[in-house]
Write an enzyme that holds these catalytic residues in place. Sequence first.
Site, PDB file in Angstrom:
ATOM      1  N   GLU A   1      -7.040   4.379  39.541  1.00 32.08           N
ATOM      2  CA  GLU A   1      -6.485   4.370  40.905  1.00 32.08           C
ATOM      3  C   GLU A   1      -5.309   5.331  41.037  1.00 32.08           C
ATOM      4  OE1 GLU A   1      -7.251  -0.390  41.715  1.00 32.08           O
ATOM      5  OE2 GLU A   1      -5.443   0.239  40.684  1.00 32.08           O
TER       6      GLU A   1
ATOM      7  N   ASP B   1      -7.086  -8.065  41.342  1.00 33.08           N
ATOM      8  CA  ASP B   1      -6.489  -6.921  42.027  1.00 33.08           C
ATOM      9  C   ASP B   1      -7.484  -5.794  42.223  1.00 33.08           C
ATOM     10  OD1 ASP B   1      -6.731  -6.203  39.397  1.00 33.08           O
ATOM     11  OD2 ASP B   1      -4.704  -5.443  39.158  1.00 33.08           O
TER      12      ASP B   1
END
Length: 358
Positions: free
Chosen positions: A68, A239
Amino acid sequence: MHPAPPLPSNTAYVPFVSVANMMRLVHDIGLDVMLHELAHYIEEDFRRWPEFDKSARVASHSEVGVIELMPTSDGDTYGFKYVNGHPKNTQDGLQTVTAFGLLANVATGYPELLTEMTVLTAIRTAATSALVAKYLAPAGADTMALIGNGAQSEFQAIAMNVLCGITNVRLYDTDPRATTKLARNLEDQGLTINCCHSAHDALEGAQIITTCTADKQFSTILTDNMVGSGVHINAIGGDCPGKTELHRDILLRSDVFVEYPPQTRVEGELQQMPSDFPVTEIWQVMSGTRPGRVSDRQITLFDGVGFAIEDFSALRYIRDRIDGKPYVERLDMLADPDDPRDLYGMLQRAAPIASCGS
Ligand code: NAD
């Protein structure tokens, strides 16, 4: 073989904090102090939330993990973090989460800091959890259940101790070796430590419940019947899309607090709920525009997925704290030709020297 001669200096150096230097910095400042100070930076930035550019992080998923990029800017400074999440990594002796990050000057676009963020992420995540718990946990909470005893867990326990006054921790992990490691690492923290045989057992008497497990699937670490009224749940392990820790019925009984809803709705526990499920943005609680905990019986749930502004705060903190300290290397990563339009000329002048290297 001759050593390569030094290249001519056409470089604007960027301050760089390595893992070794980050560890020196943490020892120098003290983890307790750093958690306090970093929580303060995060709170400051959350209170000026509308000033930031915000977007859900850019994620590249694979079957085994995710990579990410997490960018944000306050108009003067730009920051981003590169972070991965690979739960199977620990089987191969690698970490689930590693990271590095960068701050840049918006006026020039030039980087001002490049730093490791694996250690820093654990500290910033713990500081965020404890800061949020200060607003949402029941008054007088002294016991925390900590489920998932991996890399993040010591930092979570210590932050809840130094920022929120937690004195008892009840630990559980499906892998008892992780719990043994955590209990050993916390020995000198002045905490009462209970190693538990199930998540159910760990919840006994806990007013704060932290779930911090790593698994790339929908898991049910907590079922509805395990969660009594009045507790604060700090759910930080779920998450990523397809990765959750709580049964959805818990969310139906809770007031849910989030960082940035567009990101949490696809990554957090919220992904199990309809897209209009009511949530409170935690920055609003910190800036006094929305209530946090309003009753003793209320279940508060922080669906924490980690947001770019927390990393920005951490980078800003490190930039301020390394000022004048010897923990910085000068990284040769910006070309700086004498004539800014003569990049080629700079390359030409370097070539004869570089080529006689070996
Ligand atoms: P880790 O791999 O070091 O530790 C995870 C632990 O969870 C392991 O010890 C594992 O045995 C345990 N576990 C797995 N399934 C379990 C279950 N069903 N019950 C009990 N324990 C279980 O990972 P880590 O670095 O500690 O990270 C933990 C999680 O937190 C990861 O999912 C990571 O992505 C997430 N994380 C979130 C944030 C955030 O800001 N929200 C920040 C960092 C990490």
